[in-house]
Design a protein around this motif. Structure first.
Motif, PDB file in Angstrom:
ATOM      1  N   MET A  78       0.833  -1.211   0.000  1.00 40.34           N
ATOM      2  CA  MET A  78       0.000   0.000   0.000  1.00 40.34           C
ATOM      3  C   MET A  78       0.867   1.259   0.000  1.00 40.34           C
ATOM      4  N   ASN A  79       2.027   1.183   0.640  1.00 43.29           N
ATOM      5  CA  ASN A  79       2.900   2.353   0.747  1.00 43.29           C
ATOM      6  C   ASN A  79       3.838   2.521  -0.442  1.00 43.29           C
ATOM      7  N   GLN A  80       3.912   1.504  -1.292  1.00 38.35           N
ATOM      8  CA  GLN A  80       4.820   1.594  -2.422  1.00 38.35           C
ATOM      9  C   GLN A  80       4.303   2.574  -3.454  1.00 38.35           C
ATOM     10  N   LYS A  81       5.197   3.334  -4.013  1.00 42.13           N
ATOM     11  CA  LYS A  81       4.806   4.342  -4.997  1.00 42.13           C
ATOM     12  C   LYS A  81       4.817   3.786  -6.413  1.00 42.13           C
ATOM     13  N   ASP A  82       5.707   2.867  -6.678  1.00 43.22           N
ATOM     14  CA  ASP A  82       5.849   2.334  -8.034  1.00 43.22           C
ATOM     15  C   ASP A  82       5.032   1.054  -8.162  1.00 43.22           C
ATOM     16  N   ASN A  83       3.891   1.120  -8.843  1.00 44.67           N
ATOM     17  CA  ASN A  83       3.013  -0.050  -8.986  1.00 44.67           C
ATOM     18  C   ASN A  83       3.582  -1.095  -9.930  1.00 44.67           C
ATOM     19  N   LYS A  84       4.618  -0.756 -10.661  1.00 37.90           N
ATOM     20  CA  LYS A  84       5.186  -1.718 -11.617  1.00 37.90           C
ATOM     21  C   LYS A  84       6.360  -2.479 -11.032  1.00 37.90           C
ATOM     22  N   SER A  85       6.549  -2.391  -9.734  1.00 34.52           N
ATOM     23  CA  SER A  85       7.673  -3.088  -9.100  1.00 34.52           C
ATOM     24  C   SER A  85       7.372  -4.581  -8.974  1.00 34.52           C
ATOM     25  N   ALA A  86       8.328  -5.297  -8.426  1.00 40.25           N
ATOM     26  CA  ALA A  86       8.168  -6.745  -8.237  1.00 40.25           C
ATOM     27  C   ALA A  86       7.052  -7.051  -7.249  1.00 40.25           C
ATOM     28  N   TRP A  87       6.670  -6.068  -6.425  1.00 42.45           N
ATOM     29  CA  TRP A  87       5.620  -6.278  -5.436  1.00 42.45           C
ATOM     30  C   TRP A  87       4.234  -6.039  -6.032  1.00 42.45           C
ATOM     31  N   GLY A  88       4.161  -5.581  -7.286  1.00 44.21           N
ATOM     32  CA  GLY A  88       2.891  -5.225  -7.913  1.00 44.21           C
ATOM     33  C   GLY A  88       1.912  -6.387  -7.949  1.00 44.21           C
ATOM     34  N   SER A  89       0.611  -6.053  -8.000  1.00 42.76           N
ATOM     35  CA  SER A  89      -0.424  -7.083  -7.966  1.00 42.76           C
ATOM     36  C   SER A  89      -1.714  -6.496  -8.500  1.00 42.76           C
ATOM     37  N   ALA A  90      -2.672  -7.378  -8.798  1.00 43.55           N
ATOM     38  CA  ALA A  90      -3.969  -6.944  -9.303  1.00 43.55           C
ATOM     39  C   ALA A  90      -4.919  -6.544  -8.172  1.00 43.55           C
ATOM     40  N   VAL A  91      -4.543  -6.761  -6.923  1.00 46.12           N
ATOM     41  CA  VAL A  91      -5.401  -6.443  -5.787  1.00 46.12           C
ATOM     42  C   VAL A  91      -5.345  -4.933  -5.530  1.00 46.12           C
ATOM     43  N   SER A  92      -6.511  -4.308  -5.412  1.00 49.90           N
ATOM     44  CA  SER A  92      -6.575  -2.864  -5.215  1.00 49.90           C
ATOM     45  C   SER A  92      -6.104  -2.478  -3.811  1.00 49.90           C
ATOM     46  N   ILE A  93      -5.738  -1.212  -3.682  1.00 47.79           N
ATOM     47  CA  ILE A  93      -5.287  -0.701  -2.386  1.00 47.79           C
ATOM     48  C   ILE A  93      -6.413  -0.791  -1.363  1.00 47.79           C
ATOM     49  N   GLU A  94      -7.645  -0.514  -1.795  1.00 46.08           N
ATOM     50  CA  GLU A  94      -8.792  -0.572  -0.878  1.00 46.08           C
ATOM     51  C   GLU A  94      -8.974  -1.974  -0.313  1.00 46.08           C
ATOM     52  N   LYS A  95      -8.825  -2.967  -1.192  1.00 43.34           N
ATOM     53  CA  LYS A  95      -8.976  -4.352  -0.716  1.00 43.34           C
ATOM     54  C   LYS A  95      -7.834  -4.723   0.225  1.00 43.34           C
ATOM     55  N   ARG A  96      -6.640  -4.290  -0.100  1.00 40.62           N
ATOM     56  CA  ARG A  96      -5.508  -4.574   0.785  1.00 40.62           C
ATOM     57  C   ARG A  96      -5.744  -3.959   2.160  1.00 40.62           C
ATOM     58  N   GLU A  97      -6.272  -2.732   2.186  1.00 42.49           N
ATOM     59  CA  GLU A  97      -6.574  -2.088   3.465  1.00 42.49           C
ATOM     60  C   GLU A  97      -7.598  -2.899   4.251  1.00 42.49           C
ATOM     61  N   LEU A  98      -8.621  -3.388   3.558  1.00 44.01           N
ATOM     62  CA  LEU A  98      -9.642  -4.209   4.204  1.00 44.01           C
ATOM     63  C   LEU A  98      -9.035  -5.497   4.751  1.00 44.01           C
ATOM     64  N   PHE A  99      -8.215  -6.176   3.949  1.00 42.45           N
ATOM     65  CA  PHE A  99      -7.575  -7.426   4.388  1.00 42.45           C
ATOM     66  C   PHE A  99      -6.658  -7.164   5.581  1.00 42.45           C
ATOM     67  N   GLU A 100      -5.914  -6.062   5.521  1.00 48.45           N
ATOM     68  CA  GLU A 100      -4.997  -5.720   6.600  1.00 48.45           C
ATOM     69  C   GLU A 100      -5.766  -5.442   7.893  1.00 48.45           C
ATOM     70  N   GLU A 101      -6.902  -4.747   7.803  1.00 43.50           N
ATOM     71  CA  GLU A 101      -7.735  -4.486   8.984  1.00 43.50           C
ATOM     72  C   GLU A 101      -8.274  -5.785   9.576  1.00 43.50           C
ATOM     73  N   ARG A 102      -8.693  -6.690   8.707  1.00 44.38           N
ATOM     74  CA  ARG A 102      -9.197  -7.982   9.182  1.00 44.38           C
ATOM     75  C   ARG A 102      -8.100  -8.766   9.883  1.00 44.38           C
ATOM     76  N   ALA A 103      -6.908  -8.765   9.299  1.00 47.79           N
ATOM     77  CA  ALA A 103      -5.783  -9.480   9.909  1.00 47.79           C
ATOM     78  C   ALA A 103      -5.414  -8.854  11.254  1.00 47.79           C
ATOM     79  N   GLU A 104      -5.443  -7.528  11.326  1.00 53.18           N
ATOM     80  CA  GLU A 104      -5.169  -6.831  12.596  1.00 53.18           C
ATOM     81  C   GLU A 104      -6.190  -7.231  13.660  1.00 53.18           C
ATOM     82  N   THR A 105      -7.451  -7.360  13.253  1.00 53.37           N
ATOM     83  CA  THR A 105      -8.508  -7.779  14.181  1.00 53.37           C
ATOM     84  C   THR A 105      -8.217  -9.173  14.727  1.00 53.37           C
TER      85      THR A 105
END
Length: 193
Positions: free
Chosen positions: A122-149
């Motif tokens: 989510m914090n990466q600026k370059d979306n074309k890096s090796a960490w890139g993915s088809a999952v949106s930032i919003e979904k990642r935030e949701l998944f991260e919140e669930r994992a934190e819970t």
């Protein structure tokens, strides 16, 4: 049983001596007061330690050892549970095998690793890096919140759980860094004397 024997594992600990009639009310109240005070100090120390660990920088060696995505860290079953449209953390924990401390700690390690992965993505600026993915930032935030819970629930249900891999990594990295800083200060001080 002879409690005064030198073969005891903890021979250095004093042996409590209680009067035959038991403790007086005043002595019981005093012991209860001492117990309450010690528990307050313990809770405060644990809270300070947890906050300090939370604020510590994640070592690069830990990050480099992570899988490239959250799914690889969690495994398919846990990943599907967290990313499903309907998510109930209590139901999730009821379906996961938590029959031993080892399995609970493994779950905690996997979830913490996935949180680090998702936050970095989510914090990466370059979306074309090796960490890139088809999952949106919003979904990642949701998944991260669930994992934190899930992590919060694990910490509340199992307060005596050993430190996670992330915590151990932070402590080791900070110890090395602190020793380096202390050594530098010591050498600087000695050169000025």
């Amino acid at each position: 049983k002879d409690t005064k024997g030198k073969n005891d594992d903890k021979w250095w600990l004093p042996t409590p001596k209680v009067p035959v009639d038991g403790l007086s009310d005043a002595a019981r109240r005093f012991l209860q007061y001492q117990k309450d005070c010690v528990n307050q100090v313990l809770k405060a120390a644990m809270a300070i330690n947890a906050q300090t660990l939370q604020e510590m920088e994640i070592p690069e060696s830990y990050i480099e050892a992570l899988p490239k995505n959250g799914r690889a860290s969690l495994g398919d079953m846990i990943y599907r549970s967290i990313t499903d449209d309907f998510f109930d953390p209590d139901q999730f924990l009821a379906t996961v095998d938590m029959s031993s401390e080892h399995k609970i700690l493994d779950l905690k390690n996997r979830i913490e690793a996935s949180i680090v992965i998702w936050k970095r993505k989510m914090n990466q600026k370059d979306n074309k890096s090796a960490w890139g993915s088809a999952v949106s930032i919003e979904k990642r935030e949701l998944f991260e919140e669930r994992a934190e819970t899930i992590l919060v629930l694990l910490k509340h249900r199992f307060p005596g759980l050993p430190q996670s891999s992330l915590d151990i990594s932070k402590i080791q990295f900070n110890r090395v860094r602190t020793c380096s800083v202390c050594t530098f200060i010591l050498h600087d001080f000695q050169s000025q004397c």
